[in-house]
Design a protein around this motif. Structure first.
Motif, PDB file in Angstrom:
ATOM      1  N   GLY A 150       0.785  -1.230   0.000  1.00  0.00           N
ATOM      2  CA  GLY A 150       0.000   0.000   0.000  1.00  0.00           C
ATOM      3  C   GLY A 150       0.810   1.269   0.000  1.00  0.00           C
ATOM      4  N   TRP A 151       2.031   1.242   0.543  1.00  0.00           N
ATOM      5  CA  TRP A 151       2.834   2.469   0.526  1.00  0.00           C
ATOM      6  C   TRP A 151       3.922   2.419  -0.554  1.00  0.00           C
ATOM      7  CZ3 TRP A 151       3.805  -0.493   5.242  1.00  0.00           C
ATOM      8  CH2 TRP A 151       5.047  -1.084   5.296  1.00  0.00           C
ATOM      9  N   ALA A 152       4.072   1.279  -1.232  1.00  0.00           N
ATOM     10  CA  ALA A 152       5.089   1.176  -2.278  1.00  0.00           C
ATOM     11  C   ALA A 152       4.708   1.990  -3.505  1.00  0.00           C
ATOM     12  CB  ALA A 152       5.303  -0.289  -2.662  1.00  0.00           C
ATOM     13  N   LEU A 153       3.434   1.904  -3.927  1.00  0.00           N
ATOM     14  CA  LEU A 153       3.011   2.620  -5.122  1.00  0.00           C
ATOM     15  C   LEU A 153       3.087   4.139  -4.943  1.00  0.00           C
ATOM     16  CD1 LEU A 153       1.940   2.578  -7.984  1.00  0.00           C
ATOM     17  CD2 LEU A 153      -0.385   2.380  -7.071  1.00  0.00           C
ATOM     18  N   PRO A 154       2.542   4.717  -3.844  1.00  0.00           N
ATOM     19  CA  PRO A 154       2.688   6.176  -3.690  1.00  0.00           C
ATOM     20  C   PRO A 154       4.143   6.616  -3.564  1.00  0.00           C
ATOM     21  CG  PRO A 154       1.684   5.191  -1.722  1.00  0.00           C
ATOM     22  CD  PRO A 154       1.672   4.158  -2.798  1.00  0.00           C
ATOM     23  N   ALA A 155       4.985   5.787  -2.957  1.00  0.00           N
ATOM     24  CA  ALA A 155       6.404   6.133  -2.848  1.00  0.00           C
ATOM     25  C   ALA A 155       7.064   6.140  -4.225  1.00  0.00           C
ATOM     26  CB  ALA A 155       7.120   5.149  -1.923  1.00  0.00           C
ATOM     27  N   THR A 156       6.692   5.163  -5.067  1.00  0.00           N
ATOM     28  CA  THR A 156       7.228   5.110  -6.436  1.00  0.00           C
ATOM     29  C   THR A 156       6.786   6.319  -7.248  1.00  0.00           C
ATOM     30  OG1 THR A 156       7.220   2.683  -6.404  1.00  0.00           O
ATOM     31  CG2 THR A 156       7.314   3.742  -8.555  1.00  0.00           C
ATOM     32  N   ASP A 157       5.477   6.636  -7.184  1.00  0.00           N
ATOM     33  CA  ASP A 157       4.947   7.773  -7.945  1.00  0.00           C
ATOM     34  C   ASP A 157       5.574   9.091  -7.498  1.00  0.00           C
ATOM     35  OD1 ASP A 157       3.296   6.155  -9.439  1.00  0.00           O
ATOM     36  OD2 ASP A 157       1.550   6.417  -8.139  1.00  0.00           O
ATOM     37  N   ALA A 158       5.818   9.215  -6.198  1.00  0.00           N
ATOM     38  CA  ALA A 158       6.406  10.451  -5.683  1.00  0.00           C
ATOM     39  C   ALA A 158       7.886  10.563  -6.030  1.00  0.00           C
ATOM     40  CB  ALA A 158       6.225  10.518  -4.162  1.00  0.00           C
ATOM     41  N   MET A 159       8.566   9.424  -6.190  1.00  0.00           N
ATOM     42  CA  MET A 159       9.991   9.462  -6.496  1.00  0.00           C
ATOM     43  C   MET A 159      10.255   9.727  -7.979  1.00  0.00           C
ATOM     44  SD  MET A 159      12.981   6.648  -5.706  1.00  0.00           S
ATOM     45  CE  MET A 159      12.973   7.002  -3.951  1.00  0.00           C
ATOM     46  N   LEU A 160       9.357   9.289  -8.850  1.00  0.00           N
ATOM     47  CA  LEU A 160       9.606   9.414 -10.295  1.00  0.00           C
ATOM     48  C   LEU A 160       9.954  10.843 -10.718  1.00  0.00           C
ATOM     49  CD1 LEU A 160       7.650   7.654 -13.112  1.00  0.00           C
ATOM     50  CD2 LEU A 160       8.142  10.082 -13.294  1.00  0.00           C
ATOM     51  N   PRO A 161       9.206  11.885 -10.296  1.00  0.00           N
ATOM     52  CA  PRO A 161       9.555  13.249 -10.723  1.00  0.00           C
ATOM     53  C   PRO A 161      10.917  13.716 -10.250  1.00  0.00           C
ATOM     54  CG  PRO A 161       7.335  13.169  -9.788  1.00  0.00           C
ATOM     55  CD  PRO A 161       7.989  11.875  -9.465  1.00  0.00           C
ATOM     56  N   ARG A 162      11.480  13.057  -9.244  1.00  0.00           N
ATOM     57  CA  ARG A 162      12.805  13.432  -8.757  1.00  0.00           C
ATOM     58  C   ARG A 162      13.916  12.912  -9.669  1.00  0.00           C
ATOM     59  NH1 ARG A 162      12.595  12.298  -2.200  1.00  0.00           N
ATOM     60  NH2 ARG A 162      10.645  13.424  -1.768  1.00  0.00           N
ATOM     61  N   LEU A 163      13.593  11.893 -10.469  1.00  0.00           N
ATOM     62  CA  LEU A 163      14.614  11.197 -11.242  1.00  0.00           C
ATOM     63  C   LEU A 163      14.649  11.605 -12.709  1.00  0.00           C
ATOM     64  CD1 LEU A 163      14.161   7.602  -9.749  1.00  0.00           C
ATOM     65  CD2 LEU A 163      15.605   9.482  -8.922  1.00  0.00           C
ATOM     66  N   VAL A 164      13.719  12.468 -13.129  1.00  0.00           N
ATOM     67  CA  VAL A 164      13.715  12.962 -14.513  1.00  0.00           C
ATOM     68  C   VAL A 164      13.541  14.479 -14.486  1.00  0.00           C
ATOM     69  CG1 VAL A 164      12.780  10.815 -15.458  1.00  0.00           C
ATOM     70  CG2 VAL A 164      11.220  12.643 -14.769  1.00  0.00           C
ATOM     71  N   LYS A 165      13.909  15.123 -15.572  1.00  0.00           N
ATOM     72  CA  LYS A 165      13.733  16.562 -15.678  1.00  0.00           C
ATOM     73  C   LYS A 165      12.247  16.894 -15.838  1.00  0.00           C
ATOM     74  CE  LYS A 165      18.260  17.188 -17.862  1.00  0.00           C
ATOM     75  NZ  LYS A 165      18.987  17.631 -19.086  1.00  0.00           N
ATOM     76  N   LYS A 166      11.864  18.090 -15.410  1.00  0.00           N
ATOM     77  CA  LYS A 166      10.460  18.500 -15.474  1.00  0.00           C
ATOM     78  C   LYS A 166       9.924  18.423 -16.904  1.00  0.00           C
ATOM     79  CE  LYS A 166       9.563  19.671 -11.162  1.00  0.00           C
ATOM     80  NZ  LYS A 166       8.504  19.011 -10.363  1.00  0.00           N
ATOM     81  N   GLU A 167      10.751  18.815 -17.870  1.00  0.00           N
ATOM     82  CA  GLU A 167      10.284  18.822 -19.257  1.00  0.00           C
ATOM     83  C   GLU A 167      10.181  17.412 -19.853  1.00  0.00           C
ATOM     84  OE1 GLU A 167      14.724  19.982 -19.264  1.00  0.00           O
ATOM     85  OE2 GLU A 167      12.918  20.383 -18.076  1.00  0.00           O
ATOM     86  N   GLU A 168      10.663  16.404 -19.122  1.00  0.00           N
ATOM     87  CA  GLU A 168      10.593  15.021 -19.604  1.00  0.00           C
ATOM     88  C   GLU A 168       9.536  14.198 -18.872  1.00  0.00           C
ATOM     89  OE1 GLU A 168      14.547  13.558 -19.054  1.00  0.00           O
ATOM     90  OE2 GLU A 168      15.317  14.509 -20.875  1.00  0.00           O
ATOM     91  N   LEU A 169       8.705  14.861 -18.048  1.00  0.00           N
ATOM     92  CA  LEU A 169       7.732  14.123 -17.241  1.00  0.00           C
ATOM     93  C   LEU A 169       6.676  13.416 -18.089  1.00  0.00           C
ATOM     94  CD1 LEU A 169       7.075  16.323 -14.077  1.00  0.00           C
ATOM     95  CD2 LEU A 169       7.862  13.960 -14.144  1.00  0.00           C
ATOM     96  N   VAL A 170       6.187  14.069 -19.145  1.00  0.00           N
ATOM     97  CA  VAL A 170       5.181  13.428 -19.993  1.00  0.00           C
ATOM     98  C   VAL A 170       5.742  12.147 -20.600  1.00  0.00           C
ATOM     99  CG1 VAL A 170       3.837  13.650 -22.110  1.00  0.00           C
ATOM    100  CG2 VAL A 170       3.948  15.557 -20.521  1.00  0.00           C
TER     101      VAL A 170
END
Length: 408
Positions: free
Chosen positions: A112-132
Motif C-alpha cells: 500500500g505504501w510502495a506505489l505512492p512512494a514510487t509515484d512520488a519518487m519518479l519526478p525526482r529522477l527525470v527533468k520536469k520537461e521530460e515528465l510526460v
C-alpha cells in the motif's frame, strides 16, 4: 545518475509487478483447488483492496519519518520475507484457507505504501520537461506487464502448480529489491521537526488537496473516473459478454486484451508526441475525457462483437492520454514535499472508492442490467468532462520555456 536511477526504478517495479501477477495466479490456484468456491475467490480482491486502503491511509505518517527509498526497500524486502514464509509453509504442508487470507492481507498491506512512494519518487529522477515522456513510458511498462503477466501466467498455470508460481515470485521480488537498492534519490530527506499528532499528519493530504484548486479539481475528476471505470472489471464485462454479445467466455479475454492494448498504444502515442501533448496538455486532457465518456455511454448497447473490440481499444487509448495528462499536471505543480502526501492519500482513498463502487455497480448490474451500468458510467465520465471544462483555468498551459513555480 538520474537517468540510471530512473531505469532502476522502472525495471525494479516491472519485476515486482510481474511477481505480483504470478503471486495472484498462484494464490488463485491454491484457493480454487482447496475450496472450489467463487466466494473465496472473491475474497482475494476484497482483501487486496482493504489492505492497500489501510496502508495508504497511514502512509503520510511513514513518509514524514522515512525517505522514499527506505520505504520502497522496506516494502519489497518485507513482501519477499512474507512470500518466502508462505512458500516454505506450503512446501512443508498444506496452508489452510484462513492462513492464506492472512498472507494475502499482509502483502497488500505492505504494497500500500510502495506505489505512492514510487509515484512520488519518479519526478525526482527525470527533468520536469521530460515528465510526460517518463510517465508515458512507465505506463507502457506497467500495462505491458499486466497484459503479458496474465497471459504468461495463464499459460504457465496449465503446466506448473501454485507452489512453483510462489517461488518464481520470490525470485522476482529478490531481484527487484537488488535493483531498487541501487537507486540514488537526489533529494535529501528532511525529517519534519516539531511535535505533530498523528491525526494531524493523516489530515495533511486532505487539507493540501482541498485548499489548492488544481489538486482539488484533479482529485474530484479522478474519483469520478475511478467510480465510472468499475464497469471494466472482470465480473461486469463477463456479464456483458454473455448477456449482450451472446459470445463464449473467450470474448472476455479478447475484450480485456483489447483494452490493455489500447492503454499501451495510448502510452506509446504520448511518448512519441510528448512535446505536442505538453504544450497543449489541457486541451488534450479535456478532449480525451470527452471521447472516453462518449465511448462508454453507448457501449453496453453494442451487440456486435468486433465493434465492441474496437470501442474497448479506443477507450484504452484515450483513457491513457487523459491519465498521463492528469498525472503530469500533478507532478509539475506539486512540490517534492507535497507529492508523497498526495499520493499516499490517493492510494488509500481510491482503493476504498473503487472497492465500494465495485459492489454498487455489481448490484446495479444485477438489478437493472449491464447496459444501464455502462450508461451510468458514461454519464459520470461526461459529467467529469464538463467539470474539467468549467474548471479549465485551474490547469496552467505549458510551453517549452515554462518553468515550474515553487509552491509552499
Amino acid at each position: 545518475m538520474m537517468k540510471n536511477s530512473f531505469r532502476l526504478l522502472w525495471s525494479g517495479q516491472m519485476l515486482a509487478n510481474f511477481g505480483d501477477v504470478f503471486y495472484i495466479v498462484g494464490v488463485i490456484t491454491f484457493l480454487y483447488a482447496a475450496t472450489e468456491s467463487a466466494f473465496f475467490l472473491a475474497m482475494l480482491p476484497f482483501l487486496n483492496t482493504f489492505g492497500r486502503f489501510m496502508s495508504g491511509m497511514v502512509s503520510p505518517i511513514l513518509m514524514n519519518r522515512f525517505p522514499l527509498k527506505t520505504l520502497l526497500m522496506a516494502s519489497q524486502v518485507s513482501k519477499t520475507f512474507v512470500l518466502s514464509t508462505l512458500a516454505i509453509w506450503n512446501t512443508m504442508g498444506h496452508v489452510p484457507v484462513l492462513g492464506l487470507f492472512l498472507f494475502i492481507f499482509l502483502i497488500a498491506l505492505l504494497d500500500g505504501w510502495a506505489l505512492p512512494a514510487t509515484d512520488a519518487m519518479l519526478p525526482r529522477l527525470v527533468k520536469k520537461e521530460e515528465l510526460v515522456k517518463a510517465n508515458s513510458f512507465v505506463s507502457i511498462v506497467t500495462q505491458s506487464t499486466q497484459l503479458g503477466g496474465w497471459a504468461i501466467g495463464g499459460l504457465m498455470a496449465s503446466f506448473l502448480g501454485g507452489q512453483h508460481f510462489i517461488w518464481i515470485t520470490f525470485i522476482l521480488f529478490v531481484t527487484s529489491t537488488v535493483l531498487l537498492k541501487r537507486i540514488h534519490d537526489p533529494v535529501p530527506f528532511k525529517k519534519e521537526t516539531g511535535e505533530k499528532r498523528m491525526i494531524r499528519e493523516l489530515q495533511e493530504g486532505f487539507i493540501l488537496i482541498w485548499r489548492t484548486r488544481l489538486f482539488r479539481v484533479i482529485h474530484i475528476e479522478m474519483a469520478m473516473q475511478a467510480i465510472a471505470n468499475v464497469v471494466w472489471v472482470a465480473a461486469i464485462i463477463y456479464v456483458y459478454v454473455e448477456e449482450v454479445l451472446g459470445r463464449s467466455e473467450a470474448w472476455w479475454g479478447y475484450l480485456n486484451t483489447s483494452f490493455f492494448l489500447g492503454l499501451i498504444a495510448g502510452g506509446y502515442i504520448c511518448s512519441i508526441y510528448h512535446d505536442r501533448l505538453e504544450n497543449r496538455m489541457r486541451l488534450f486532457m479535456i478532449g480525451a475525457s470527452l471521447v472516453v465518456g462518449l465511448i462508454t455511454f453507448p457501449f453496453g448497447l453494442v451487440k456486435i462483437a468486433w465493434a465492441a473490440l474496437i470501442l474497448t481499444f479506443m477507450h484504452g487509448v484515450f483513457d491513457q492520454v487523459k491519465g498521463v495528462a492528469l498525472q503530469t499536471f500533478l507532478q509539475k505543480e506539486a512540490t517534492e514535499k507535497q507529492l508523497p502526501k498526495i499520493y499516499g492519500l490517493q492510494s488509500g482513498v481510491f482503493s476504498l472508492v473503487f472497492g465500494v463502487a465495485t459492489l454498487v455497480f455489481g448490484a446495479l448490474t444485477e438489478w437493472m442490467g449491464v447496459q444501464y451500468a455502462f450508461v451510468i458510467s458514461g454519464i459520470l465520465l461526461l459529467w467529469g468532462t464538463i467539470y474539467l471544462m468549467v474548471n479549465k483555468t485551474a490547469f496552467p498551459e505549458y510551453s517549452d520555456k515554462y518553468e515550474v513555480k515553487a509552491h509552499s
